[in-house]
Scaffold this active site. Sequence first.
Site, PDB file in Angstrom:
ATOM      1  N   GLN A   1       0.906  -1.242   0.163  1.00 20.84           N
ATOM      2  CA  GLN A   1      -0.306  -0.236   0.119  1.00 20.84           C
ATOM      3  C   GLN A   1       0.750   1.554  -0.143  1.00 20.84           C
ATOM      4  O   GLN A   1       1.933   1.529   0.300  1.00 20.84           O
ATOM      5  CB  GLN A   1      -1.036   0.030   1.170  1.00 20.84           C
ATOM      6  CG  GLN A   1      -1.869   0.858   0.825  1.00 20.84           C
ATOM      7  CD  GLN A   1      -1.023   2.063   2.288  1.00 20.84           C
ATOM      8  OE1 GLN A   1      -0.747   2.119   3.063  1.00 20.84           O
ATOM      9  NE2 GLN A   1      -1.928   3.361   2.279  1.00 20.84           N
TER      10      GLN A   1
ATOM     11  N   SER B   1       1.563   3.650   1.877  1.00 18.18           N
ATOM     12  CA  SER B   1       2.282   3.801   2.980  1.00 18.18           C
ATOM     13  C   SER B   1       3.901   3.462   2.836  1.00 18.18           C
ATOM     14  O   SER B   1       4.576   3.393   3.729  1.00 18.18           O
ATOM     15  CB  SER B   1       2.019   4.743   4.138  1.00 18.18           C
ATOM     16  OG  SER B   1       0.846   3.360   4.614  1.00 18.18           O
ATOM     17  N   LYS B   2       3.832   2.448   2.469  1.00 19.24           N
ATOM     18  CA  LYS B   2       4.571   1.390   2.753  1.00 19.24           C
ATOM     19  C   LYS B   2       6.327   1.202   1.966  1.00 19.24           C
ATOM     20  O   LYS B   2       6.086   1.939   0.973  1.00 19.24           O
ATOM     21  CB  LYS B   2       4.322  -0.108   2.360  1.00 19.24           C
ATOM     22  CG  LYS B   2       3.592  -0.626   3.324  1.00 19.24           C
ATOM     23  CD  LYS B   2       2.709  -0.861   4.975  1.00 19.24           C
ATOM     24  CE  LYS B   2       1.793  -1.075   5.376  1.00 19.24           C
ATOM     25  NZ  LYS B   2       0.649   0.101   5.179  1.00 19.24           N
ATOM     26  N   HIS B   3       7.012   0.784   3.119  1.00 20.36           N
ATOM     27  CA  HIS B   3       8.709   0.733   1.961  1.00 20.36           C
ATOM     28  C   HIS B   3       8.825   0.629   0.708  1.00 20.36           C
ATOM     29  O   HIS B   3       9.640   1.575  -0.058  1.00 20.36           O
ATOM     30  CB  HIS B   3       9.421  -0.735   2.810  1.00 20.36           C
ATOM     31  CG  HIS B   3       9.616  -0.048   4.171  1.00 20.36           C
ATOM     32  ND1 HIS B   3       8.757  -0.270   4.960  1.00 20.36           N
ATOM     33  CD2 HIS B   3      10.487   0.326   4.986  1.00 20.36           C
ATOM     34  CE1 HIS B   3       8.385  -0.529   6.196  1.00 20.36           C
ATOM     35  NE2 HIS B   3       9.345   0.761   6.347  1.00 20.36           N
TER      36      HIS B   3
END
Length: 207
Positions: free
Chosen positions: A180, A182-184
């Site tokens: 998603q 907001s992930k790395h």
Amino acid sequence: MKDLDPKEIVGAEELANVTAVINSGNMWRMGGLFVDRFEDEMAAHLGRKYVYAVNSGTSANEAIVAGLGLEPGDEVICPSSTPIFATMPVFAASGIPVFADSDPRTTMITPEGIEAVVSKRSKAIFVVHAFGQVAPMDKIMAMAKKHNLKVLEDCAQAYDCYFEDKMTGAIGDSSCFSMQQSKHITSGEGGFVSTDDPEMYKKMVLY
């Protein structure tokens, strides 16, 4: 807080790859340009036999629980601090989430908390590594072996983190990751699962 410039998030290489997918006329996984390649390269990166890409991190959570092959009433031990996405898949698979105490400083599930709630109906321990922190996997894996339990790792917030010399996502029996925004690593939405167990992999893919 100023808005991020899209160029700070997505670079020329990503734009070129997206353009290649669109121009190919094939935007689903069968015969696509990048999904198989991603799975192979991520499996090599994690040192896992199997990686399977899915449409979201939540679907990845659901898939690794489905990989357990739970029977109605089977229990999965979860951290008391976990978000709902780690527990709802247990209900969906006819299981019962049982909450173990978490460390109040790190929010990680604790071996002592697991020991206090393990029962003859326990089938697995669901570990959620959060905020770049890694649970005490040596003690958790030893406890899992003692009670014949599977260990599931949620690594959505712990890409390339290590416990001693072992990478998160390659310690337990299976693991899930989110992609998603907001992930790395992000594809806007998306996720993937990993395991070395062919039977768990089969159940996850069929799910």
